[in-house]
Design an enzyme around this catalytic site. Structure first.
Site, mmCIF file in Angstrom:
data_model
loop_
_atom_site.group_PDB
_atom_site.id
_atom_site.type_symbol
_atom_site.label_atom_id
_atom_site.label_comp_id
_atom_site.label_asym_id
_atom_site.label_seq_id
_atom_site.Cartn_x
_atom_site.Cartn_y
_atom_site.Cartn_z
ATOM 1 N N GLY A 192 2.722 -3.106 8.612
ATOM 2 C CA GLY A 192 2.881 -3.375 10.038
ATOM 3 C C GLY A 192 4.321 -3.729 10.364
ATOM 4 O O GLY A 192 4.944 -4.497 9.639
ATOM 5 N N GLU A 215 -7.532 -6.120 3.618
ATOM 6 C CA GLU A 215 -7.708 -7.333 2.809
ATOM 7 C C GLU A 215 -8.923 -7.217 1.908
ATOM 8 O O GLU A 215 -9.641 -8.180 1.682
ATOM 9 C CB GLU A 215 -7.809 -8.566 3.722
ATOM 10 N N THR A 219 0.817 -1.209 0.000
ATOM 11 C CA THR A 219 0.000 0.000 0.000
ATOM 12 C C THR A 219 0.859 1.271 0.000
ATOM 13 O O THR A 219 1.878 1.320 0.667
ATOM 14 C CB THR A 219 -0.891 0.000 1.259
#
Lengths: 697, 697
Positions: free
Chosen positions: A201, A446, A162
């Site tokens: 993350g 997701e 992303t």
């Protein structure tokens, strides 16, 4: 967390046992009484839901052990600053990892501990994405090189796809990887502000490496996004590598333990060998070797696995919220029916029972759906290894829509449960605010839920078109292959009793799904200026009719949820794996779940004239009767989920019902109570209050 | 907040202007283009909504000034620990107080600053409850004694009613105030764990005094809850007074700046003069002087005022969320329609527009409802001073139900807006997580929404009964007085165009409300074993039919919201206070709002046979057409709310659209980025990563 505590605070922090009076004992007795009211064995059901007695007992042992470690203790969970939460959760992940290694525990044990500790931290993507990507997209040499240091925790990885300006639309990624054949290196670069990697993350402060998705540029030609391993930080001192700008993206709604990061690359050079090369490759000279065509289908596997896991998790999380709220509603009392009488348990108010027992039904539906999705994924894997992909379109469409429905149901359900807990539901100590804030990202990640519904809608419209042109339609959309028959059907109910069979609710939901598919197609047709050409499932006409398409997809998944609930019970009945009392109560719950969906979708069913107003009213009557019948089973039904106090960490959801003592004890040790005068007295309050002489009062 | 920052972090924290590229400039241009598309003057509408040009400009000046103070700056708003937030917000409240005093500003100015700063702290209940209670329930002597030290901030008060085990049901409070005539003192005592005072804002660490609600016991007789002033802390050193145990109740979902507290009293003695004595009194000998009967009605005033204020606030908060999400949806682009084409603004997807423009409509509806409620409250005050209370039952019922509907709409609306913002909506920097978490308590406090709906339902069922026995029914429930006429009515629509007049949607909502009232009464009748005696609006039959009663009350308030929206526009048209272009766009928005409610309630309308399936489909067609017509007006409509960047404090909701630069700049200064290596490196990560020699990679 030991800090100096003044003497009066110490008194304040003395346990509140001295305060246990008859009123404080009531909730404990209330919950014990509730358990006696259930008509079935919640332990039997607990074993059924959780894979057997052995697993349940093993999990309870882990809960016991973890709660006593410094690194997995939840005593400070609601008091951490962001930085403390980050450090604590990293220690927790490392603690579980080391316990697994040193005690040679299984992956199942690890997952069990992770679920119990519920402290996501900086290792999430190392385990969940970095290593799996190398295993699935790296060639043998790359796996041999990277996996051992991963397993030894000599490096920690993350997965960077992303970008600041690019999420859903992967083809829109801007980061480039330009091959320099002279040096046989890729030059990784972030050409714009919006190309900044954002969200990975563990990238913020933890990861040393990342799999970076970047557009492969060979001799000026753009081959679209590919995966590259980039070192982010020095292994010696953890400082960013030259050309890398990396940091944490700041606080979020929840999930504070995870250091989601941003990263920019300024012409960073990496060796050619760092491009994941199991499928597509770049030769030393800079020629592109495209992936074999079969790969496209196999690559769905990870996505399917993740979505099946999200569906399974949704039932788990919703069942936690339902457990907390039902137990508290059984001990919380509000409003006495008459002078001198005891106040009523709030679960005895119909609207509270409607919300909470409704959520219990949804939690069971999502739980069973998760088990079924996992079983179907395993069948898919077995088929794939034989080169069979016939189930893939159905599985992709179903997993998309079910991910959306189950996560939406759970996110909204946690908040509904929280609101049922009155004021104390707003306290962090109830556990519900954290549960909501950390869970709610599931509706976005997701695959954004609406984007996923549109995937399912495309599948359904194709099935509809196939059926209309006489081709066979199988799987969950089979009803679209027998459309005329379905559209001719109508409700057979004569009175409320008929609605006591969930098959009627299933028929209603199927008819609704068929009607909405027809009207979704018609809406798209109308938006396409009535063109006779085959309908296009993208572009302006599609974009201006997405409300209908989403409604169609959602209706389909609701039908599948009810069907799966019913099938699960039928299989248990056939296999004799549940006793008649458990089957009886789950049968009623299944019917309640179906009737709740019918009531919410009654507008569609009445508009389609599938049922009459009288039949709709009869469905409502049956629903309310089931609600009353299930009221005494409520605590038994949530006990059966088997959540340990350690897992819930909720003052309101305790197994023993001693909620008020728990609230007071937990509040007393909160950081603001470290001193009597509070952190504002000396610097802020005293100068104001003492500006004038003390008043005489 | 100045802490040491290492050199590389300093580089990292350099502003990101160097990164502004063509892609980064796009959002700014997108938002500018959107503003050109609106067909009306958003400035004209802004003045109308906010009480005129002068007020709008004054507020903008305050925003400018506040943003530059240390005490009202929001630069650290999303990074505060709980303790820092508590201290900061207390400083902010004191800053506003002192600015008002030193510059002799009006109460309106103070409220304006409070709304802008949006930093609730330890003084909330001093201002909002402690002083008002003394003014309304204290006698002249008590007011003269207590109000001056309150205004001088020599004491800080709070209001302690709710107890650990007692919220909604005030008659269930357990705290006692026993009169001792020998010493002419009251002995305040917390007899049980559940009697612990719980939730009062500012009680945790700030307040020196509290108005405590306790059962008045005279000579062994219980006279029920009365109000007493109790000193909690020493004015000299802020330590708890003897017999008082007091502290903070711990972290909450949001609202961390407020130190909601708990408090227990162990036989604490206060002088007789500390019982609020404007209405009921205790003589020195210990005789009870009950309040005059007229008081009961007058005492509704505070409750009505608070609920009117909550309704007004709901429109403000929802409009903030809508502003952030609409602006971001106008600049956020996802998915290119074809190769080489620009990705689409997400606001161009029908489902996004449906959610967001729907929320804009709801925000206007709540905003206008708030203005109307305030006007009605002022009329009530004028009537009350003449001894006229005829509007009271209607006003009480309406304000109850509208509080529930408007807070529910706003809470759910903020979250819906947040989900429309994709991943970035989950970032605290969007402003939406904090907005939701701090707002959502509004569905619980000042009357739990479902409990309030049941109040409204009681009023409606009484009106229904009155109408059926031939008595006149006025006000918003007038349609229940002409029930047969209403039940005979049906939808007149012939095609989608007919639904373009909001009067038809209003007729639909009125019919729905009437039908649900009839079926609510029938459900109660059935639950009452068909008893012929007058229906009872409490007790077992009532408790087991609350789902219907709540549905009835909600339907009534939805009708009132649409009616008020329409009336507001009609009045503006009649008074010439809005230009034709503004009236045109608001007319369409009003119709969209009404049709959204009709669609959501279509099941009831079809079941009642008020409309046919074809008419329901036509309403949908009109709704979607209005959505498309309003799409170009969306940014203009949210600009008109007039929220300053300072007020929103959102990276995504900025007036200039420069969202990606804002996200990066705000993230860069977050506390986890103070060092490059992060807070876990030395103590947690390094020992693990360096267990073995560094890998050769």
């Amino acid at each position: 967390m030991s800090r100096p505590v003044d003497e009066r605070t110490r008194q304040l922090q003395a346990p509140s046992t001295a305060l246990v009076t008859k009123h404080a004992e009531d909730p404990v007795q209330d919950l014990a009484n509730e358990r006696k009211r259930a008509s079935f064995s919640s332990q039997e059901l607990c074993y059924f839901l959780n894979g057997g007695k052995e697993k349940v007992e093993r999990r309870a042992q882990f809960a016991e052990v973890l709660s006593k470690t410094s690194w997995a203790s939840k005593e400070q969970q609601y008091f951490h600053t962001r930085e403390e939460e980050y450090v604590h959760n990293l220690r927790c992940s490392l603690g579980i990892w080391q316990k697994m290694t040193s005690e040679k525990l299984s992956m199942d044990d690890g997952l069990m501990m992770r679920t119990l500790a519920d402290s996501p931290g900086g290792l999430e993507l190392h385990i969940g994405m970095f290593m799996p990507t190398i295993m699935s997209q790296g060639d043998a040499e790359q796996q041999a090189k990277w996996i051992p240091p991963c397993l030894n925790l000599q490096i920690i990885g993350t997965y960077a796809q992303t970008e600041l300006g690019h999420g859903t639309f992967v083809r829109g990624l801007e980061t480039t990887a330009t091959y320099d054949s002279a040096s046989q290196e890729f030059i990784l670069h972030s050409p714009t502000l919006t190309s900044t990697k954002w969200w990975p993350g563990g990238m913020g402060k933890t990861a040393t490496h990342a799999v970076v998705m970047a557009r492969l540029i060979l001799g000026g030609k753009d081959h679209g996004p590919h995966a590259f391993i980039v070192q982010l930080r020095s292994l010696a001192d953890h400082m960013p590598m030259p050309g890398i700008t990396v940091g944490d993206i700041g606080p979020k709604f929840g999930f504070g333990g995870v250091d989601n990061g941003f990263m920019r690359m300024d012409h960073v050079r990496i060796p050619r060998a760092n491009m994941m090369s199991r499928f597509s490759k770049v030769t030393p000279e800079g020629s592109y070797v495209p992936p074999p065509p079969a790969n496209a289908k196999a690559s769905y596997a990870t996505m399917l696995f993740v979505r099946a896991d999200i569906v399974r998790n949704s039932g788990g999380v919703l069942s936690k919220a339902a457990t907390i709220a039902v137990r508290y509603a059984a001990v919380r009392r509000q409003t006495a029916p008459g002078p001198g009488q005891r106040e009523l348990q709030v679960l005895d108010y119909q609207n509270v029972a409607n919300t909470l027992i409704g959520l219990v039904g949804s939690a069971y539906a999502c739980w069973f759906m998760g088990l079924e999705m996992q079983a179907r994924y395993q069948r898919f894997e077995a088929d794939r290894d034989k080169g069979v992909f016939s189930d893939l379109p159905e599985l992709h469409a179903l997993s998309s829509g079910l991910k959306a429905t189950c996560t939406g149901t759970t996110a909204d359900g946690i908040e509904a449960a929280r609101r049922c807990c009155g004021g104390h539901g707003y306290s962090a100590l109830s556990g519900l605010p954290r549960l909501f804030a950390s869970y709610v990202q599931n509706v976005t990640w997701e695959g954004d839920n609406n984007v996923l519904y549109l995937q399912t809608a495309r599948y359904l419209l194709k099935a509809l078109a196939a059926g209309q042109s006489g081709k066979p339609v199988g799987g969950s959309a089979a009803y679209l292959g027998q459309l005329q028959q379905e559209l001719r059907s109508s409700c057979s109910a004569r009175g409320a009793d008929c609605w006591g069979n969930p098959a009627l609710a299933l028929a209603a939901l199927r008819h609704r799904a068929a009607r909405l598919a027809v009207s979704g197609a018609a809406t798209l047709q109308a938006a396409s200026s009535g063109a006779r050409a085959p309908l296009k499932f993208e572009g302006p006409a599609w974009n201006s009719s997405t409300v209908s398409q989403i409604a169609m997809a959602k209706a389909h998944t609701e039908m599948v949820l009810l069907q799966t609930f019913m099938d699960t019970l039928q299989q248990a009945r056939d296999a004799g794996s549940l006793s008649p009392p458990v089957l009886a109560v789950l049968g009623r719950l299944c019917c309640l779940f179906g009737l709740g969906l019918v009531e919410a979708g009654s507008g569609d069913l009445l508009e389609a004239r599938w049922m009459t107003g009288e039949q709709a009213a009869a469905a409502r009557t049956q629903h309310r009767a089931l609600l009353a019948a299930l009221r005494p089973e409520a605590v038994g039904l949530v006990d059966a989920f088997g959540w340990e106090d350690y897992a819930l960490n909720s003052a309101l959801g305790r197994q023993d019902g001693d909620v008020y003592k728990a609230l007071l004890d937990m509040a007393t040790v909160s950081p603001l109570n470290r001193t009597q005068q509070g952190p504002a007295w000396e610097s802020v309050l005293k100068p104001v209050l003492h500006r004038k002489p003390l008043p005489k009062l």
